[in-house]
Write an enzyme that holds these catalytic residues in place. Structure first.
Site, short mmCIF file in Angstrom:
data_model
loop_
_atom_site.label_atom_id
_atom_site.label_comp_id
_atom_site.label_asym_id
_atom_site.label_seq_id
_atom_site.Cartn_x
_atom_site.Cartn_y
_atom_site.Cartn_z
N SER A 202 8.24 -4.48 6.17
CA SER A 202 7.80 -6.18 7.62
C SER A 202 9.07 -7.17 7.19
CB SER A 202 6.14 -6.44 6.99
OG SER A 202 5.69 -5.50 6.84
N ARG B 265 0.85 -0.70 -0.22
CA ARG B 265 -0.06 -0.11 -0.20
C ARG B 265 1.11 1.75 -0.32
NH1 ARG B 265 -4.77 -1.29 3.53
NH2 ARG B 265 -3.39 -3.06 5.50
N ASP C 18 5.85 -4.00 10.69
CA ASP C 18 4.46 -3.65 10.76
C ASP C 18 4.67 -3.84 12.42
OD1 ASP C 18 5.76 -6.51 10.73
OD2 ASP C 18 4.05 -6.93 9.34
C1 BG6 Z 1 -1.75 -5.31 7.51
C2 BG6 Z 1 -0.81 -3.98 7.79
O1 BG6 Z 1 -2.69 -4.38 8.09
O2 BG6 Z 1 -1.54 -6.10 8.35
C3 BG6 Z 1 0.73 -4.39 7.38
O3 BG6 Z 1 -1.03 -2.65 7.19
C4 BG6 Z 1 1.02 -6.00 8.06
O4 BG6 Z 1 1.58 -3.74 7.61
C5 BG6 Z 1 -0.51 -7.47 7.51
O5 BG6 Z 1 2.30 -6.16 7.01
C6 BG6 Z 1 -0.19 -8.24 7.96
O6 BG6 Z 1 -1.65 -8.96 7.96
P1 BG6 Z 1 -1.61 -10.07 6.48
O7 BG6 Z 1 -2.51 -10.70 6.72
O8 BG6 Z 1 -1.88 -9.19 5.01
O9 BG6 Z 1 -0.42 -10.38 6.03
C1 GLC Z 2 8.07 -12.05 8.84
C2 GLC Z 2 8.52 -10.80 9.13
C3 GLC Z 2 8.46 -10.25 10.17
C4 GLC Z 2 6.92 -9.34 10.52
C5 GLC Z 2 6.70 -10.70 10.07
C6 GLC Z 2 4.75 -10.22 9.86
O1 GLC Z 2 7.74 -12.49 9.77
O2 GLC Z 2 10.45 -11.35 9.31
O3 GLC Z 2 9.24 -8.69 10.05
O4 GLC Z 2 7.01 -8.72 11.41
O5 GLC Z 2 6.70 -11.73 9.05
O6 GLC Z 2 4.21 -9.64 9.16
#
Ligand code: BG6
Ligand code: GLC
Length: 884
Positions: A570, A509, A624
């Protein structure tokens, strides 16, 4: 009265010319005859009334409200599955009560091969009258029907009585596995055709039906899944309002003289044991009123039971019936005239037609019930039929079929006669029970390693805690405990417009975040990162990211503005400052080359430089978990932990700076990105890891890495389930042992299916539909097993996650030397948010393992991009303050 005359009575076969209403016979007695036969006529409205009333009575009984005087009993039979067709083995079957006072002993062999049948060997034994009516040292019998009345048996467990009797004999080694009602036997004997046969109708000495009901509708069962076979026991139905209008004076007389007056009123109008008797009573009445046999009645005619079902069937036979009437009546000591014989045939026809029509109304009630419980508008169903009345009385059968069509017009019913009676079916029940027990054992063995005890979870918590301490001290540990250089949560005075990027979850995003006095406003756009880009070259990936930013700026009219940018990235980064993060390794399916070991902010700036037209001011890089904690922290200052359970899983929390080796300063806090997905990569989770976890790990792009994450997060749970399903199929527990191409396909079983399948509001039928969409053809039993597998896998995931959270909050509590800690955890991630039970299970585990912490979970609504912008805003505020 608008009585219905089945067409099979009116045309085709030769039927006796019975007196019709308004068609007076040239004899004085014609009115009497007509009045007598008229009593046996039922109207469509009356049948519909019986159908509705019986349905009501069935549903009341299912809810546990049995009306002892008029209701049906709806007895659960504990038969939970219909045959698969591959059942095999040898079985001894005892049939008691099928054809009057006889006992059939059968030796049944099931071959397990479709279409290959071995005829059962059987022998019939007549039960002497003194045994039928004597003492009963013979499942709990509720009441005797159909002429049986042994003492000391009602209310007793029949299986136990039989076991005792076998023991008294001493010479046999027979295990009594199942006690089966004859209707259930009939249903189970039905060869599975295109679909299973899930309803059966029996009209023999007595009458009854059984069908497969959804277990959750059966109040007495402590079970809300699957189906169970219910024996309706409709013979006892005797609701006054519905039956009253169709009961004749002959029915009352028959009941009065029976062994069980007042009971089984419905059965006494339909069952073969009573049809002959009803005919006899009418003949006696007509004879006594000088309409028949010149007013003469023989002693035999006056004796109860002298006209049997067989006689009625023979007398009604369209071609040879009249001759039989003469013989049978003569055997009874009567000398019938030709007109007598015809009238006797009419009486038989009237009694049997009514019986068939009533039986149709009852079957229609069961069909309506089935339709309701399956929530189906149109029902296509096979009904197994059995019993001498249905087998030998063709007219009964055809009236029944015709009436069912009329009364249950929305059902497409096919009638499948049972081939060798209940014997094969009883053997089948036994075989199915054995199959289910065996499958249950294999399923339990397979899922046992997923069911974690309190001790195991507490051990995970302890190990996690030790790994945290080591990681903070920079000692070898599977937890990296990365400092994030985030020292404070926002204080609310931050202002301005910020750009944010959010990379690493399901969506990539780009966001414009406006932090103003009234709160935070967000405009965001989702862009895709194709797999070839995520796993291509680093340059390609970062160029793609910058392209998306440019596109966003253009769409939002931000071109030429150099807004401060926060980057949610992340993946594990070793941060040297807020705007410097060295990517340690990729996780979660990303594998772009030439990035590991590089500063991600530098890679982004390089890409910006390559794309000369843009100017971007990258201020902060955040994980994240950190973004989520900051985002929730803006609303709740007690939020000191961030948790992600989505594609991957991870957590961060506010640690005392004095505990963080390698970062200058002794006072204050710093947010630590734990990177707990890697917990156990040193082998410490080995005890918990199953062979399915190993398979998923080995097939991943990073074998041996992120072992904790691979047991918990969305990227892997579907795969774990798929491997278990493959294994259960090879054990023959699922899909009748047939491996399907579809299940062999990697990633076909998405984690979102776990959330859908485990949703409480979903009936098993819908679970089946979800799986059928995948190309799996499965039975209801299969659907139940798949559900159990999903539950075991997601439960373990939630519990492990809870053990991790417990370790973290306990550490915060101990850091602060508190007896009790109140803390909030900001959470994000598709699995946590979408799964129907995950959040509850995490919280329950935390309560169990960290009883001194009061933990509130806050779901992040705006994603972690907002948090990245807030980190950027705080940094800008601090920088501005430093300049002043
Ligand atoms: C989102 C966050 O809502 O959730 C992200 O904005 C995050 O930063 C993510 O990595 C994690 O959830 P998913 O299911 O999208 O991996
Ligand atoms: C993976 C990444 C970590 C992140 C997590 C959730 O474990 O290594 O940095 O926070 O996924 O997205």
């Amino acid at each position: 009265m608008d009585s219905i005359e089945p067409s099979s009575l009116q045309s085709g076969e030769r039927t006796p010319s019975c007196p019709q209403k308004g068609l007076l016979q040239p004899s004085d007695s014609s009115e009497l005859v007509q009045e007598c036969l008229q009593q046996f006529k039922v109207t469509k409205a009356q049948l519909q009334q019986i159908q509705a009333s019986l349905l009501g009575s069935m549903e009341q009984a299912l809810m546990g409200e049995v009306s002892p005087t008029s209701g049906v009993q709806m007895l659960p039979t504990y038969v939970e599955s219909t045959p698969h067709g591959n059942e095999q083995g040898n079985f001894v079957v005892l049939e008691l009560g099928a054809s009057g006072a006889s006992l059939r002993v059968l030796w049944v062999t099931l071959t397990g091969i479709k279409g290959q049948k071995v005829e059962p060997k059987s022998q019939d034994f007549v039960i002497p009258q003194e045994v039928v009516l004597g003492t009963g040292q013979q499942s709990t019998l509720i009441s005797w029907t159909k002429g049986f009345r042994c003492s000391g048996v009602e209310g007793q467990d029949v299986v136990q009585l039989l076991r005792d009797a076998i023991q008294r004999q001493g010479a046999y080694n027979i295990d009594v596995v199942a006690v089966v009602n004859d209707t259930v036997g009939t249903m189970m004997a039905c060869e599975p055709g295109a679909g299973p046969c899930e309803i059966s109708l029996l009209v023999d000495t007595g009458t009854n039906a059984c069908y497969m009901e959804e277990a959750r509708h059966v109040a007495v069962l402590d079970e809300d899944r699957g189906r169970t076979c219910i024996s309706v026991e409709w013979g006892s139905f005797s609701h006054d309002g519905a039956l009253g209008p169709v009961l004749t004076s002959f029915d009352h007389a028959l009941d009065h003289a029976s062994l069980n007056p007042g009971a089984q009123r419905f059965e006494k109008m339909i069952g073969g044991l009573y049809l002959g008797e009803l005919v006899r009573l009418v003949l006696v009445y007509l004879a006594q009123n000088r309409v028949l046999f010149g007013g003469y009645t023989s002693p035999a005619l006056l004796s109860q039971g002298s006209i049997l079902l067989e006689h009625v069937i023979e007398m009604e036979d369209p071609s040879t019936g009249l001759a039989y009437v003469h013989t049978i009546l003569q055997d009874l000591g009567l000398s019938p005239k030709a007109s007598d014989a015809e009238l006797v045939q009419c009486v038989c026809a009237a009694v049997c037609s009514r019986a068939a029509q009533l039986c149709a109304a009852a079957l229609a009630a069961v069909l309506s019930r089935l339709q309701r419980s399956r929530e189906q508008q149109k029902l296509q169903i096979a009904v197994a039929t059995g019993g001498r009345v249905l087998e030998r009385h063709p007219r009964f059968h055809s009236i029944l079929q015709e009436m069912v069509k009329l009364l249950a017009s929305e059902c497409d019913v096919s009638f499948i006669p049972s081939v060798d009676g209940g014997g094969r079916g009883v053997a089948m029940v036994t075989a199915v029970a054995a199959r289910l027990a065996n499958h249950r054992r294999l399923l339990e063995e397979t899922l046992a390693p997923f069911r974690l005890s309190h001790e195991q979870l507490a051990a995970v918590q302890t190990q996690m805690r030790e790994a945290m301490d080591k990681g903070l001290r920079r000692e070898p540990s599977s937890l990296r405990m990365l400092p994030t250089y985030v020292r404070a949560t926002p204080d609310g005075s931050e202002r301005g417009d910020f750009l944010a990027l959010d990379l690493g979850g399901t969506n990539f995003r780009v966001l414009l975040v406006r932090v103003a006095e009234g709160g935070v406003q967000i405009i965001n756009q989702v862009y895709s990162i194709p797999e070839c880009v995520a796993q291509g070259s680093g340059q390609q990936l970062f160029d793609h990211i910058v392209d998306c930013i440019v596109d966003f700026q253009e769409k939002q009219g931000l071109r030429g503005q150099s807004l401060p940018l926060g980057f949610t990235f992340s993946f594990p980064c070793k941060q040297l400052g807020l705007d410097q993060g060295i990517l340690l390794n990729w996780t979660k399916g990303f594998n772009a080359s030439d990035c590991e070991g590089q500063d991600v902010v530098f890679l982004l700036r390089e890409a910006i430089r390559r794309r000369q037209a843009v100017e971007l001011n990258v201020v902060a890089i955040v994980n994240d978990t950190v973004g989520t904690m900051m985002s929730c922290g803006y609303e709740d200052p007690q939020c000191e932990m961030g948790l992600i359970v989505g594609t991957g899983t991870n957590a961060c929390y506010m640690e005392e700076l004095r505990n963080v080796a390698g970062v200058a300063g002794d006072s204050g806090h710093m947010c630590i990105n734990m990177e707990w997905g890697a917990f156990g990569d040193d082998g410490s989770l080995g005890m918990l890891s199953t062979c399915f976890d190993s398979r998923v790990d080995q097939a991943s792009i990073n074998p041996g890495k992120q072992r904790f994450e691979k047991m918990i997060s969305g990227m892997y749970l579907g795969e774990i389930v798929r491997h278990i399903l493959l294994n259960l199929t090879s054990l023959g527990v699922l899909f009748r042992g047939q491996q399907t191409q579809c299940l062999q396909t990697r990633d076909i079983f998405k984690t979102k299916f776990l959330s859908e399948i485990e949703s409480d509001s979903l009936a098993l039928r819908q679970v089946r539909a979800i799986l059928e969409d995948l190309g799996l053809t499965l039975t209801l039993d299969d659907a139940l097993i798949v559900l159990e597998v999903c539950q075991a896998v997601s439960r373990r995931a939630a519990q492990l996650c809870g053990a991790g959270v417990a370790a973290v909050v306990e550490k915060i509590r101990e850091n602060r030397d508190l007896d009790e800690l109140t803390v909030s955890v900001g959470v994000d991630g598709t699995l946590y948010k979408m799964h129907p039970h995950f959040a509850r299970l995490v919280a329950a585990t935390v309560r169990e393992l960290a009883p001194r912490c009061v933990v509130t979970f806050l779901q992040s609504e705006d994603g972690s991009g907002k948090g990245a912008a807030l980190v950027t805003a705080v940094a800008c505020r601090l920088a501005q303050m430093a300049r002043v």
